[in-house]
Scaffold this motif. Structure first.
Motif, PDB file in Angstrom:
ATOM      1  N   ALA A 147       0.848  -1.193   0.000  1.00 46.86           N
ATOM      2  CA  ALA A 147       0.000   0.000   0.000  1.00 46.86           C
ATOM      3  C   ALA A 147       0.882   1.240   0.000  1.00 46.86           C
ATOM      4  O   ALA A 147       1.516   1.563   1.018  1.00 46.86           O
ATOM      5  N   PRO A 148       0.953   1.956  -1.135  1.00 46.19           N
ATOM      6  CA  PRO A 148       1.767   3.180  -1.192  1.00 46.19           C
ATOM      7  C   PRO A 148       0.989   4.352  -0.587  1.00 46.19           C
ATOM      8  O   PRO A 148       0.186   5.000  -1.249  1.00 46.19           O
ATOM      9  N   ILE A 149       1.216   4.631   0.688  1.00 48.47           N
ATOM     10  CA  ILE A 149       0.314   5.534   1.414  1.00 48.47           C
ATOM     11  C   ILE A 149       0.445   7.002   0.998  1.00 48.47           C
ATOM     12  O   ILE A 149      -0.400   7.816   1.371  1.00 48.47           O
ATOM     13  N   PHE A 150       1.480   7.327   0.235  1.00 50.57           N
ATOM     14  CA  PHE A 150       1.580   8.696  -0.256  1.00 50.57           C
ATOM     15  C   PHE A 150       1.154   8.816  -1.715  1.00 50.57           C
ATOM     16  O   PHE A 150       1.324   9.870  -2.332  1.00 50.57           O
ATOM     17  N   ALA A 151       0.591   7.763  -2.255  1.00 53.04           N
ATOM     18  CA  ALA A 151       0.004   7.827  -3.600  1.00 53.04           C
ATOM     19  C   ALA A 151      -1.396   8.420  -3.506  1.00 53.04           C
ATOM     20  O   ALA A 151      -2.088   8.264  -2.499  1.00 53.04           O
ATOM     21  N   THR A 152      -1.836   9.080  -4.556  1.00 55.85           N
ATOM     22  CA  THR A 152      -3.205   9.586  -4.602  1.00 55.85           C
ATOM     23  C   THR A 152      -4.162   8.449  -4.942  1.00 55.85           C
ATOM     24  O   THR A 152      -3.751   7.407  -5.480  1.00 55.85           O
TER      25      THR A 152
END
Length: 283
Positions: A147-152
């Motif tokens: 989960a790339p938490i800084f992706a939109t």
């Protein structure tokens, strides 16, 4: 040509494992366990060969990462909750070819995606717990997605679309799983105890979860997709609900029109809201 043969939003909470041990929670997660086993049986009946799992318990800060090892083998103890999950052995085949194909497709849309083949890269429990019930004999290949938490949410949606393209251009039959909670406001540390397993951490969150389930039952996915970015943040989404963004991107976002079948009742776990739902791919 490849095909997505199953798509689902699933639970992975440690209380599922704990409910199989003697104690206050014994037997209370039987329906959740059966829901995971049922999905495993459905995947096998549809001749799936691979699980692609969007795992919000594997958090990445930079870029989007996939564990595309040829084999996943290890013994897992949770760094977050070692008293709940410890010494849990796993051994599953991987699918490096599909992992690399997904990365190639995602990069066509400008996404920073890497498919790793690093033997020391382990799985996280958002993958290990459901696979324990769905893939006990190691029949299915496994790809785990962080989960790339800084992706939109827009990036996550694009990634889901790329996953679908890559699968359909491949020779594989794939079950896609969004492994994470609905709302995720956990109880405070001082509240943790045997009486807190069946509590949602916020009544607001519980009400929104129930509303989301109503929208899914009524196939009002366009409305759900409009609210999803706010739902992800205002209801304390686990991993910001990256798994749900990716899943609905793969399904077609607001154009998806299939049936949402709940395989276990909505249940709380230490403040979070949990469910297992198959999103059927035939309208």
């Amino acid at each position: 040509m490849g095909q997505v043969v199953l798509a689902a939003k699933i639970t992975h909470v440690p209380s599922i494992l704990i409910s199989e041990r003697p104690g206050p929670l014994f037997g209370q997660r039987a329906e959740a366990i059966q829901s995971l086993r049922e999905l495993g049986q459905r995947a096998r009946a549809r001749q799936a060969d691979t699980f692609v799992i969007f795992d919000v318990h594997w958090i990445s800060n930079f870029g989007c990462h996939m564990n595309a090892n040829a084999r996943h083998v290890g013994t897992y103890t949770s760094h977050e909750a070692p008293h709940m999950i410890q010494d849990m052995a796993y051994d599953y085949p991987g699918n490096p070819d599909l992992g690399e194909a997904i990365a190639v497709e995602a990069k066509k849309d400008g996404l920073d995606v890497m498919a790793h083949q690093v033997p020391t890269l382990p799985l996280e429990y958002g993958t290990i717990v459901p696979m324990h019930y769905m893939n006990e004999d190691g029949h299915f290949k496994v790809i785990s997605v962080a989960a790339p938490i800084f992706a939109t949410w827009q990036e996550n949606r694009k990634f889901g679309i790329a996953v679908r393209r890559a699968i359909e251009a491949s020779p594989y039959r794939v079950a896609v799983l969004a492994s994470g909670s609905l709302s995720h406001k956990l109880v405070s540390n001082e509240q943790v105890g045997d009486d807190q397993w069946d509590v949602v951490g916020s009544e607001f969150n519980r009400q929104v979860d129930l509303r989301v389930l109503d929208l899914w039952r009524e196939r009002r996915y366009a409305e759900f997709c409009r609210m999803l970015p706010d739902y992800s943040t205002k209801c304390n989404g686990e991993g910001l609900m990256v798994d749900t963004h990716m899943l609905f991107g793969m399904l077609g976002w607001d154009k998806y029109a299939g049936r949402a079948e709940e395989l276990c009742p909505y249940f709380p776990s230490s403040g979070s809201g949990q469910i297992t739902v198959e999103f059927h791919l035939d309208a």
